[in-house]
Design an enzyme around this catalytic site. Structure first.
Site, PDB file in Angstrom:
ATOM      1  N   ASN A 272       0.875  -1.165   0.000  1.00 59.15           N
ATOM      2  CA  ASN A 272       0.000   0.000   0.000  1.00 59.15           C
ATOM      3  C   ASN A 272       0.920   1.225   0.000  1.00 59.15           C
ATOM      4  O   ASN A 272       1.527   1.553   1.018  1.00 59.15           O
ATOM      5  CB  ASN A 272      -0.859  -0.060   1.272  1.00 59.15           C
ATOM      6  CG  ASN A 272      -1.757   1.139   1.428  1.00 59.15           C
ATOM      7  OD1 ASN A 272      -1.768   2.043   0.579  1.00 59.15           O
ATOM      8  ND2 ASN A 272      -2.513   1.165   2.517  1.00 59.15           N
TER       9      ASN A 272
ATOM     10  N   ARG B 219      -2.819  -2.205  -3.155  1.00 59.70           N
ATOM     11  CA  ARG B 219      -3.995  -1.406  -2.840  1.00 59.70           C
ATOM     12  C   ARG B 219      -3.971  -0.179  -3.745  1.00 59.70           C
ATOM     13  O   ARG B 219      -2.974   0.541  -3.784  1.00 59.70           O
ATOM     14  CB  ARG B 219      -3.964  -0.968  -1.382  1.00 59.70           C
ATOM     15  CG  ARG B 219      -5.115  -0.045  -1.075  1.00 59.70           C
ATOM     16  CD  ARG B 219      -5.096   0.418   0.348  1.00 59.70           C
ATOM     17  NE  ARG B 219      -6.230   1.273   0.600  1.00 59.70           N
ATOM     18  CZ  ARG B 219      -6.149   2.475   1.156  1.00 59.70           C
ATOM     19  NH1 ARG B 219      -4.982   2.959   1.516  1.00 59.70           N
ATOM     20  NH2 ARG B 219      -7.237   3.178   1.357  1.00 59.70           N
TER      21      ARG B 219
ATOM     22  N   HIS C  95     -12.938   3.229   1.209  1.00 58.57           N
ATOM     23  CA  HIS C  95     -12.903   2.160   2.230  1.00 58.57           C
ATOM     24  C   HIS C  95     -13.657   0.909   1.770  1.00 58.57           C
ATOM     25  O   HIS C  95     -14.111   0.104   2.593  1.00 58.57           O
ATOM     26  CB  HIS C  95     -13.560   2.613   3.565  1.00 58.57           C
ATOM     27  CG  HIS C  95     -12.874   3.730   4.264  1.00 58.57           C
ATOM     28  ND1 HIS C  95     -13.574   4.733   4.910  1.00 58.57           N
ATOM     29  CD2 HIS C  95     -11.568   4.010   4.456  1.00 58.57           C
ATOM     30  CE1 HIS C  95     -12.722   5.583   5.452  1.00 58.57           C
ATOM     31  NE2 HIS C  95     -11.497   5.170   5.183  1.00 58.57           N
TER      32      HIS C  95
ATOM     33  N   HIS D  23     -17.156   2.215   9.120  1.00 56.89           N
ATOM     34  CA  HIS D  23     -15.688   2.223   9.209  1.00 56.89           C
ATOM     35  C   HIS D  23     -15.302   3.564   9.831  1.00 56.89           C
ATOM     36  O   HIS D  23     -15.300   4.601   9.166  1.00 56.89           O
ATOM     37  CB  HIS D  23     -15.086   2.062   7.806  1.00 56.89           C
ATOM     38  CG  HIS D  23     -13.592   2.123   7.774  1.00 56.89           C
ATOM     39  ND1 HIS D  23     -12.797   1.040   7.486  1.00 56.89           N
ATOM     40  CD2 HIS D  23     -12.739   3.152   8.004  1.00 56.89           C
ATOM     41  CE1 HIS D  23     -11.532   1.386   7.544  1.00 56.89           C
ATOM     42  NE2 HIS D  23     -11.466   2.672   7.853  1.00 56.89           N
TER      43      HIS D  23
ATOM     44  N   GLY E 272     -12.542   5.447  11.562  1.00 57.89           N
ATOM     45  CA  GLY E 272     -11.145   5.633  11.954  1.00 57.89           C
ATOM     46  C   GLY E 272     -10.853   7.116  11.895  1.00 57.89           C
ATOM     47  O   GLY E 272     -11.762   7.937  12.095  1.00 57.89           O
TER      48      GLY E 272
ATOM     49  N   ARG F 263     -11.369  16.240   8.851  1.00 56.16           N
ATOM     50  CA  ARG F 263     -12.237  16.559   7.704  1.00 56.16           C
ATOM     51  C   ARG F 263     -13.645  16.910   8.162  1.00 56.16           C
ATOM     52  O   ARG F 263     -14.178  16.268   9.072  1.00 56.16           O
ATOM     53  CB  ARG F 263     -12.324  15.352   6.757  1.00 56.16           C
ATOM     54  CG  ARG F 263     -11.090  15.174   5.927  1.00 56.16           C
ATOM     55  CD  ARG F 263     -11.181  13.909   5.094  1.00 56.16           C
ATOM     56  NE  ARG F 263     -10.090  13.019   5.406  1.00 56.16           N
ATOM     57  CZ  ARG F 263     -10.036  11.732   5.075  1.00 56.16           C
ATOM     58  NH1 ARG F 263     -11.009  11.179   4.404  1.00 56.16           N
ATOM     59  NH2 ARG F 263      -9.000  11.010   5.403  1.00 56.16           N
TER      60      ARG F 263
ATOM     61  N   VAL G 187     -11.603   3.797  15.759  1.00 51.47           N
ATOM     62  CA  VAL G 187     -12.597   4.225  16.748  1.00 51.47           C
ATOM     63  C   VAL G 187     -13.686   3.157  16.895  1.00 51.47           C
ATOM     64  O   VAL G 187     -14.046   2.761  18.013  1.00 51.47           O
ATOM     65  CB  VAL G 187     -13.229   5.584  16.360  1.00 51.47           C
ATOM     66  CG1 VAL G 187     -14.148   6.075  17.464  1.00 51.47           C
ATOM     67  CG2 VAL G 187     -12.157   6.627  16.047  1.00 51.47           C
TER      68      VAL G 187
ATOM     69  N   ASN H 208     -12.557   0.200  18.916  1.00 52.89           N
ATOM     70  CA  ASN H 208     -11.981   0.419  20.254  1.00 52.89           C
ATOM     71  C   ASN H 208     -12.757   1.326  21.186  1.00 52.89           C
ATOM     72  O   ASN H 208     -12.322   1.563  22.306  1.00 52.89           O
ATOM     73  CB  ASN H 208     -10.565   1.002  20.103  1.00 52.89           C
ATOM     74  CG  ASN H 208      -9.624   0.016  19.482  1.00 52.89           C
ATOM     75  OD1 ASN H 208      -9.393  -1.053  20.038  1.00 52.89           O
ATOM     76  ND2 ASN H 208      -9.103   0.329  18.317  1.00 52.89           N
TER      77      ASN H 208
ATOM     78  N   GLU I 126      -7.939  -5.209   5.617  1.00 52.67           N
ATOM     79  CA  GLU I 126      -7.887  -4.951   4.180  1.00 52.67           C
ATOM     80  C   GLU I 126      -6.786  -5.764   3.496  1.00 52.67           C
ATOM     81  O   GLU I 126      -6.947  -6.231   2.372  1.00 52.67           O
ATOM     82  CB  GLU I 126      -7.698  -3.450   3.930  1.00 52.67           C
ATOM     83  CG  GLU I 126      -8.953  -2.672   4.317  1.00 52.67           C
ATOM     84  CD  GLU I 126      -8.714  -1.210   4.622  1.00 52.67           C
ATOM     85  OE1 GLU I 126      -9.041  -0.376   3.776  1.00 52.67           O
ATOM     86  OE2 GLU I 126      -8.207  -0.898   5.714  1.00 52.67           O
TER      87      GLU I 126
HETATM   88  P1  AMP Z   1      -7.562   4.361  12.063  1.00 55.44           P
HETATM   89  O1  AMP Z   1      -7.603   5.492  11.082  1.00 55.44           O
HETATM   90  O2  AMP Z   1      -8.498   3.228  11.720  1.00 55.44           O
HETATM   91  O3  AMP Z   1      -6.172   3.897  12.376  1.00 55.44           O
HETATM   92  O4  AMP Z   1      -8.129   4.961  13.435  1.00 55.44           O
HETATM   93  C1  AMP Z   1      -7.481   5.985  14.123  1.00 55.44           C
HETATM   94  C2  AMP Z   1      -8.421   6.566  15.159  1.00 55.44           C
HETATM   95  O5  AMP Z   1      -8.818   5.540  16.083  1.00 55.44           O
HETATM   96  C3  AMP Z   1      -7.791   7.679  15.983  1.00 55.44           C
HETATM   97  O6  AMP Z   1      -8.685   8.787  16.066  1.00 55.44           O
HETATM   98  C4  AMP Z   1      -7.632   7.047  17.333  1.00 55.44           C
HETATM   99  O7  AMP Z   1      -7.737   7.971  18.350  1.00 55.44           O
HETATM  100  C5  AMP Z   1      -8.812   6.097  17.382  1.00 55.44           C
HETATM  101  N1  AMP Z   1      -8.646   5.121  18.446  1.00 55.44           N
HETATM  102  C6  AMP Z   1      -7.681   4.179  18.570  1.00 55.44           C
HETATM  103  N2  AMP Z   1      -7.824   3.536  19.755  1.00 55.44           N
HETATM  104  C7  AMP Z   1      -8.877   4.085  20.396  1.00 55.44           C
HETATM  105  C8  AMP Z   1      -9.512   3.881  21.656  1.00 55.44           C
HETATM  106  N3  AMP Z   1      -9.057   2.970  22.503  1.00 55.44           N
HETATM  107  N4  AMP Z   1     -10.587   4.651  21.962  1.00 55.44           N
HETATM  108  C9  AMP Z   1     -11.045   5.584  21.113  1.00 55.44           C
HETATM  109  N5  AMP Z   1     -10.482   5.835  19.907  1.00 55.44           N
HETATM  110  C10 AMP Z   1      -9.417   5.105  19.551  1.00 55.44           C
END
Ligand code: AMP
Length: 409
Positions: free
Chosen positions: A7, A90, A179, A207, A209, A240, A332, A335, A385
């Site tokens: 990627n 990717r 995504h 999704h 994140g 964004r 997010v 988690n 992915e």
């Molecule tokens: P990604 O783009 O999928 O890697 O997701 C990144 C986002 O996930 C960031 O905003 C992180 O703060 C959030 N994130 C990771 N771990 C946690 C957690 N334990 N609680 C809340 N948000 C999380």
């Protein structure tokens, strides 16, 4: 069959070497700061972590280093480069041309290039990766898996914007969605967990994140998704804005004397949670911790974030005339029990959905978090992915295909 999944970003290469049969990840890593001084390769083989610092001029040099590390006695997992039998790439934007994963030949490279105008930050880097990998591994098949392809099943009623139709003809301005590989993977996993055919299900996949999108997956096909012509549309994200009134753009240009590019940057890099917290945070962990303590700015930002997500889930339940399952994935989504509980409990109870408080405590593990009597099942499913790219690559290579369809007719 050992498959290298890569990627490529403009200054980075993320990679995994997988064994297709067992689906085990043999090694993985990230090379950063390509073309900038201080390039760094972080490599993992099993539990062992290695770091290498060496200035890397371009993607070809970067991939040469990665292959060297994959072959080295200490850090490697192959004795010889010939053990790598295929490469899965990717690719961010496949435009309207790619609704499937494909074997990359010269014509496909030109067709991806033709979509550069749709993803000027991403596609050129993906092409650099393809060209470099083909140079280093010229005798193995290279497969392209597109972020947009899964959403090519959307009907016109979802993908057309209500602007002069000629602009669609002229510039292909329409919703593409992103995504796609992640939405496809988690929808398939949810069907497996429900022990029901994907073809019979209405699933909303979230999704969530740093970038975030929701998709409505009906009978195995994406029928709508929240990102649009670009990944800026839809949900509130880390930096964004997501949906705004488009009239804000010319208003800002006039009032603040900003160029089109500057407004674009403002909406992509200075908005979302970062903008709402007045430039303090874009990372959800920082915001969540403070929102939970009712710190006013973070609480307000989180409320807006939850509300927008709940609105999209409600809209997609209507778009599919029902919903059987909701899936949370990515940083997010996987988690954050707090986000999941707030979205479901505050807004979606009317659909007969309820969450099991204990099960919802889960982080990063496939789990059904709804109560046994919930009318709609709710899942946490970690996305993968790279695994999808490896599977598509393996299926194309094993069956001697030129392309692989992503949904059943
Ligand atoms: P990604 O783009 O999928 O890697 O997701 C990144 C986002 O996930 C960031 O905003 C992180 O703060 C959030 N994130 C990771 N771990 C946690 C957690 N334990 N609680 C809340 N948000 C999380």
């Amino acid at each position: 069959m050992k498959i290298l999944v890569i990627n490529c970003g403009s200054s980075s290469i993320k990679y995994q070497l997988l064994d297709a049969a067992s689906e085990n990840v043999l090694a993985k890593g990230l090379l950063e700061r390509i073309g900038i001084s201080g390039s760094k390769l972080s490599h993992r083989k099993g539990e062992k972590k290695y770091e290498f610092e060496k200035d890397i001029a371009d993607h070809t040099e970067g991939l040469e280093l990665i292959i060297e590390v994959l072959q080295s006695e200490e850090t490697g997992v192959v004795k010889n480069i010939n053990e790598i039998e295929a490469v899965g790439h990717r690719v961010v934007h496949g435009g309207e041309r790619f609704a499937s994963s494909v074997l990359i030949d010269d014509e496909v490279v030109s067709e991806i290039e033709a979509n550069n105008f749709l993803a000027p930050l991403h596609n050129p880097a993906n092409i650099e990766g393809i060209v470099a990998a083909k140079k280093i591994l010229p005798s193995v098949p290279h497969i392209g898996v597109f972020d947009t392809a899964f959403h090519q099943s959307m009907p016109e009623s979802s993908y057309l914007y209500a602007i002069p139709y000629d602009l669609y003809r002229k510039y292909k301005i329409r919703k593409y969605g992103f995504h796609g590989t992640s939405h496809r993977y988690v929808a398939e996993r949810a069907a497996v967990m429900m022990e029901r055919p994907l073809k019979e299900l209405k699933i909303i996949t979230a999704h969530i994140g740093n970038g975030a999108s929701v998709a409505a997956v009906k009978n195995g096909r994406s029928v709508d998704t929240s990102m649009g012509f670009t990944p800026l549309e839809g949900l509130v994200m880390g930096t964004r804005s997501g949906d705004i009134d488009p009239a804000i753009v010319p208003f800002l240009q006039e009032q603040e004397g900003l160029s089109a590019g500057e407004v674009n940057d403002l909406l992509n890099k200075e908005s979302g949670m970062y903008g709402l917290t007045e430039g303090r945070f874009s990372d959800m962990r920082d915001i969540e911790e403070r929102a939970m303590k009712n710190e006013p700015t973070c609480k307000r930002a989180h409320d807006i974030y939850e509300y927008r997500l709940a609105k999209y889930i409600g809209a997609y339940a209507a778009a599919m005339n029902g919903v059987d399952a909701i899936v949370f994935t990515a940083g997010v989504g996987e988690n954050s029990p707090y986000l999941r509980a707030n979205v479901i409990d505050k807004y979606l109870g009317y659909l007969g959905i309820s969450i099991d408080v204990e099960k919802n405590k889960i982080r990063g593990k496939e789990t059904m978090i709804s109560t046994t009597d919930s009318k709609v099942k709710v899942f946490v499913i970690p996305t993968n992915e790279e695994l999808v790219i490896s599977r598509d690559t393996s299926r194309i290579v094993k069956n001697g295909l030129k392309e692989l369809k992503l949904w059943e007719e």
